[in-house]
Design a protein around this motif. Structure first.
Motif, PDB file in Angstrom:
ATOM      1  N   ASP A  14       0.826  -1.203   0.000  1.00 50.37           N
ATOM      2  CA  ASP A  14       0.000   0.000   0.000  1.00 50.37           C
ATOM      3  C   ASP A  14       0.863   1.258   0.000  1.00 50.37           C
ATOM      4  OD1 ASP A  14      -2.302  -1.474   0.020  1.00 50.37           O
ATOM      5  OD2 ASP A  14      -2.566  -1.366   2.188  1.00 50.37           O
ATOM      6  N   TYR A  15       1.916   1.233   0.803  1.00 48.73           N
ATOM      7  CA  TYR A  15       2.792   2.396   0.883  1.00 48.73           C
ATOM      8  C   TYR A  15       3.503   2.621  -0.445  1.00 48.73           C
ATOM      9  CZ  TYR A  15       6.391   5.583   2.427  1.00 48.73           C
ATOM     10  OH  TYR A  15       7.196   6.671   2.559  1.00 48.73           O
ATOM     11  N   ARG A  16       3.935   1.544  -1.077  1.00 49.24           N
ATOM     12  CA  ARG A  16       4.626   1.651  -2.366  1.00 49.24           C
ATOM     13  C   ARG A  16       3.670   2.189  -3.436  1.00 49.24           C
ATOM     14  NH1 ARG A  16       6.930  -3.325  -2.357  1.00 49.24           N
ATOM     15  NH2 ARG A  16       5.349  -4.136  -3.754  1.00 49.24           N
ATOM     16  N   ALA A  17       2.419   1.732  -3.418  1.00 51.16           N
ATOM     17  CA  ALA A  17       1.421   2.226  -4.372  1.00 51.16           C
ATOM     18  C   ALA A  17       1.154   3.712  -4.136  1.00 51.16           C
ATOM     19  CB  ALA A  17       0.134   1.430  -4.242  1.00 51.16           C
ATOM     20  N   TYR A  18       1.116   4.117  -2.868  1.00 50.58           N
ATOM     21  CA  TYR A  18       0.905   5.532  -2.547  1.00 50.58           C
ATOM     22  C   TYR A  18       2.070   6.368  -3.059  1.00 50.58           C
ATOM     23  CZ  TYR A  18       0.756   9.779   0.234  1.00 50.58           C
ATOM     24  OH  TYR A  18       0.756  11.087   0.622  1.00 50.58           O
ATOM     25  N   CYS A  19       3.289   5.902  -2.854  1.00 52.24           N
ATOM     26  CA  CYS A  19       4.465   6.647  -3.307  1.00 52.24           C
ATOM     27  C   CYS A  19       4.493   6.717  -4.831  1.00 52.24           C
ATOM     28  CB  CYS A  19       5.749   6.001  -2.798  1.00 52.24           C
ATOM     29  SG  CYS A  19       5.962   6.201  -1.027  1.00 52.24           S
ATOM     30  N   ASP A  20       4.142   5.609  -5.514  1.00 55.62           N
ATOM     31  CA  ASP A  20       4.085   5.629  -6.967  1.00 55.62           C
ATOM     32  C   ASP A  20       3.045   6.631  -7.450  1.00 55.62           C
ATOM     33  OD1 ASP A  20       6.041   3.755  -7.102  1.00 55.62           O
ATOM     34  OD2 ASP A  20       4.691   2.065  -7.448  1.00 55.62           O
ATOM     35  N   HIS A  21       1.922   6.691  -6.746  1.00 55.72           N
ATOM     36  CA  HIS A  21       0.868   7.647  -7.108  1.00 55.72           C
ATOM     37  C   HIS A  21       1.385   9.070  -6.973  1.00 55.72           C
ATOM     38  CE1 HIS A  21      -2.960   9.695  -7.315  1.00 55.72           C
ATOM     39  NE2 HIS A  21      -2.755  10.176  -6.118  1.00 55.72           N
ATOM     40  N   THR A  23       4.477  10.069  -7.132  1.00 52.75           N
ATOM     41  CA  THR A  23       5.475  10.305  -8.173  1.00 52.75           C
ATOM     42  C   THR A  23       4.804  10.611  -9.494  1.00 52.75           C
ATOM     43  OG1 THR A  23       6.967   8.780  -7.048  1.00 52.75           O
ATOM     44  CG2 THR A  23       7.472   9.300  -9.325  1.00 52.75           C
ATOM     45  N   ARG A  24       3.758   9.842  -9.825  1.00 56.54           N
ATOM     46  CA  ARG A  24       3.041  10.102 -11.076  1.00 56.54           C
ATOM     47  C   ARG A  24       2.367  11.467 -11.040  1.00 56.54           C
ATOM     48  NH1 ARG A  24       1.507   4.711 -10.438  1.00 56.54           N
ATOM     49  NH2 ARG A  24      -0.506   5.366  -9.648  1.00 56.54           N
ATOM     50  N   GLN A  25       1.822  11.833  -9.875  1.00 54.06           N
ATOM     51  CA  GLN A  25       1.181  13.145  -9.730  1.00 54.06           C
ATOM     52  C   GLN A  25       2.188  14.265  -9.980  1.00 54.06           C
ATOM     53  OE1 GLN A  25      -0.513  13.478  -5.844  1.00 54.06           O
ATOM     54  NE2 GLN A  25      -2.570  13.823  -6.611  1.00 54.06           N
ATOM     55  N   LYS A  26       3.356  14.151  -9.373  1.00 60.36           N
ATOM     56  CA  LYS A  26       4.380  15.177  -9.530  1.00 60.36           C
ATOM     57  C   LYS A  26       4.861  15.251 -10.972  1.00 60.36           C
ATOM     58  CE  LYS A  26       6.193  14.968  -4.843  1.00 60.36           C
ATOM     59  NZ  LYS A  26       7.344  14.617  -4.029  1.00 60.36           N
ATOM     60  N   LEU A  29       2.210  16.974 -13.034  1.00 60.83           N
ATOM     61  CA  LEU A  29       2.199  18.409 -12.766  1.00 60.83           C
ATOM     62  C   LEU A  29       3.381  19.092 -13.441  1.00 60.83           C
ATOM     63  CD1 LEU A  29       0.948  20.788 -11.225  1.00 60.83           C
ATOM     64  CD2 LEU A  29       2.452  20.203  -9.321  1.00 60.83           C
ATOM     65  N   ARG A  30       4.563  18.449 -13.372  1.00 60.78           N
ATOM     66  CA  ARG A  30       5.747  19.018 -13.998  1.00 60.78           C
ATOM     67  C   ARG A  30       5.561  19.111 -15.515  1.00 60.78           C
ATOM     68  NH1 ARG A  30       9.405  16.473 -10.814  1.00 60.78           N
ATOM     69  NH2 ARG A  30       9.304  14.626 -12.104  1.00 60.78           N
ATOM     70  N   LEU A  31       4.941  18.098 -16.110  1.00 57.15           N
ATOM     71  CA  LEU A  31       4.685  18.111 -17.547  1.00 57.15           C
ATOM     72  C   LEU A  31       3.727  19.243 -17.912  1.00 57.15           C
ATOM     73  CD1 LEU A  31       4.964  16.723 -20.340  1.00 57.15           C
ATOM     74  CD2 LEU A  31       2.975  15.347 -19.701  1.00 57.15           C
TER      75      LEU A  31
END
Length: 58
Positions: A14-21, A23-26, A29-31
């Motif tokens: 769950d924690y890894r999925a949250y961190c991946d989420h 990262t994808r969000q950031k 946003l950067r894009l």
């Protein structure tokens, strides 16, 4: 409780999925920010070019 919707016992998956989420969000946003900056630069350069094309040199 501070976060009532969060499950009490997070396992590592769950924690890894949250961190991946996050990262994808950031990354998304950067894009979006880079696309916005590029469009703003192109618009600014277009306005400057339009302004200089109307200036007559005596």
């Amino acid at each position: 409780m501070l976060f009532p919707n969060r499950p009490v016992n997070w396992d590592n998956r769950d924690y890894r999925a949250y961190c991946d989420h996050r990262t994808r969000q950031k990354r998304r946003l950067r894009l979006r920010m880079s696309i916005g900056v590029a469009l703003a630069l192109m618009a600014g350069m277009g306005l400057v070019a339009a302004r200089f094309s109307t200036v007559t040199v005596w």
